[in-house]
Design a protein around this motif. Sequence first.
Motif, PDB file in Angstrom:
ATOM      1  N   ILE A  98       9.048  -4.610 -16.353  1.00 52.09           N
ATOM      2  CA  ILE A  98       8.170  -4.388 -15.208  1.00 52.09           C
ATOM      3  C   ILE A  98       7.371  -5.671 -14.969  1.00 52.09           C
ATOM      4  O   ILE A  98       6.777  -6.210 -15.897  1.00 52.09           O
ATOM      5  N   LEU A  99       7.387  -6.152 -13.732  1.00 54.69           N
ATOM      6  CA  LEU A  99       6.610  -7.321 -13.317  1.00 54.69           C
ATOM      7  C   LEU A  99       5.851  -6.896 -12.074  1.00 54.69           C
ATOM      8  O   LEU A  99       6.415  -6.827 -10.985  1.00 54.69           O
ATOM      9  N   THR A 100       4.564  -6.582 -12.243  1.00 58.14           N
ATOM     10  CA  THR A 100       3.799  -5.959 -11.166  1.00 58.14           C
ATOM     11  C   THR A 100       2.368  -6.471 -11.142  1.00 58.14           C
ATOM     12  O   THR A 100       1.887  -7.039 -12.132  1.00 58.14           O
ATOM     13  N   TYR A 112       6.244   2.679 -19.878  1.00 52.65           N
ATOM     14  CA  TYR A 112       6.802   2.793 -21.221  1.00 52.65           C
ATOM     15  C   TYR A 112       7.364   4.198 -21.477  1.00 52.65           C
ATOM     16  O   TYR A 112       8.388   4.342 -22.162  1.00 52.65           O
ATOM     17  N   GLU A 113       6.747   5.223 -20.913  1.00 54.58           N
ATOM     18  CA  GLU A 113       7.305   6.569 -21.032  1.00 54.58           C
ATOM     19  C   GLU A 113       8.671   6.651 -20.348  1.00 54.58           C
ATOM     20  O   GLU A 113       9.547   7.389 -20.785  1.00 54.58           O
ATOM     21  N   ASN A 114       8.842   5.855 -19.287  1.00 55.60           N
ATOM     22  CA  ASN A 114      10.122   5.796 -18.576  1.00 55.60           C
ATOM     23  C   ASN A 114      11.093   4.808 -19.225  1.00 55.60           C
ATOM     24  O   ASN A 114      12.121   4.490 -18.660  1.00 55.60           O
ATOM     25  N   GLN A 115      10.729   4.314 -20.400  1.00 54.71           N
ATOM     26  CA  GLN A 115      11.565   3.437 -21.211  1.00 54.71           C
ATOM     27  C   GLN A 115      11.729   2.028 -20.658  1.00 54.71           C
ATOM     28  O   GLN A 115      12.793   1.411 -20.792  1.00 54.71           O
ATOM     29  N   ALA A 116      10.676   1.496 -20.048  1.00 56.79           N
ATOM     30  CA  ALA A 116      10.694   0.070 -19.709  1.00 56.79           C
ATOM     31  C   ALA A 116      10.709  -0.710 -21.015  1.00 56.79           C
ATOM     32  O   ALA A 116      10.162  -0.267 -22.026  1.00 56.79           O
ATOM     33  N   ASN A 117      11.324  -1.874 -20.994  1.00 48.76           N
ATOM     34  CA  ASN A 117      11.387  -2.702 -22.196  1.00 48.76           C
ATOM     35  C   ASN A 117      10.143  -3.558 -22.375  1.00 48.76           C
ATOM     36  O   ASN A 117       9.838  -3.960 -23.501  1.00 48.76           O
ATOM     37  N   ALA A 118       9.443  -3.829 -21.284  1.00 49.36           N
ATOM     38  CA  ALA A 118       8.201  -4.599 -21.346  1.00 49.36           C
ATOM     39  C   ALA A 118       7.452  -4.412 -20.031  1.00 49.36           C
ATOM     40  O   ALA A 118       8.038  -4.006 -19.026  1.00 49.36           O
ATOM     41  N   TYR A 119       6.160  -4.723 -20.060  1.00 49.18           N
ATOM     42  CA  TYR A 119       5.301  -4.591 -18.880  1.00 49.18           C
ATOM     43  C   TYR A 119       4.506  -5.881 -18.748  1.00 49.18           C
ATOM     44  O   TYR A 119       3.726  -6.227 -19.639  1.00 49.18           O
ATOM     45  N   LEU A 120       4.729  -6.619 -17.670  1.00 55.02           N
ATOM     46  CA  LEU A 120       4.011  -7.863 -17.403  1.00 55.02           C
ATOM     47  C   LEU A 120       3.188  -7.702 -16.131  1.00 55.02           C
ATOM     48  O   LEU A 120       3.686  -7.168 -15.134  1.00 55.02           O
TER      49      LEU A 120
END
Length: 152
Positions: A98-100, A112-120
Motif C-alpha cells: 500500500i502506497l497512500t 494488514y487485515e486484508n493481507q497487504a505485505n506493507a503499508y507506506l
Amino acid sequence: MSDQNRSRNSADILLVEDNPGDVRLTEEAFKEGQIANTLHVTTDGVEALDFLHQRGDHEDAPRPDIVLLDLNLPRKNGDEVLDEIRADPDLERLPVVILTSSKAQEDVVQSYENQANAYLTKPVDPSEFIDVVQSFQQFWLSVVRLPPRDES
C-alpha cells in the motif's frame, strides 16, 4: 531469465495511482534507482484488476512481480482491489504494498487485515516522496526474494 535472479535484475511493477503528480514522482524515483524495472500504471481499481486478469485493453499485460496500490481510487478503492487479489487463487501470492497518503490507523489496520505485505505513507514533500519510493525499490527489488511468476 530465471525467477531466482529476476528480483535482482528486473521487475514488472504495477502502480495503481490516480494522482498524475504522484505517478510522475514515482516514475522519477524509479529512473534514479539502480535496478532495472518496468513500471506499469493504472489509474483506478477497475483498470488495475483488468491489468492483473489480462482483460480488455490489458490482454497482453505481463503478470507484475509486485503491486504498489493507493487506497483512495476511483471506481473501486484499494481495499476492494486488495480483497479481490487475495480472493483469487492465481493472484493471492502477489506482493501488494500500500502506497497512500492516508495516515489513519484504521486504514493501516484494515490493509494488514486484508493481507497487504506493507503499508507506506506518501510524504507531502516531493523529495521525501522520492526517498520513500527509492527505499521501497531498494528493499523490495534488491533484498526481498519475490515469489516466482505463474506463467500460464
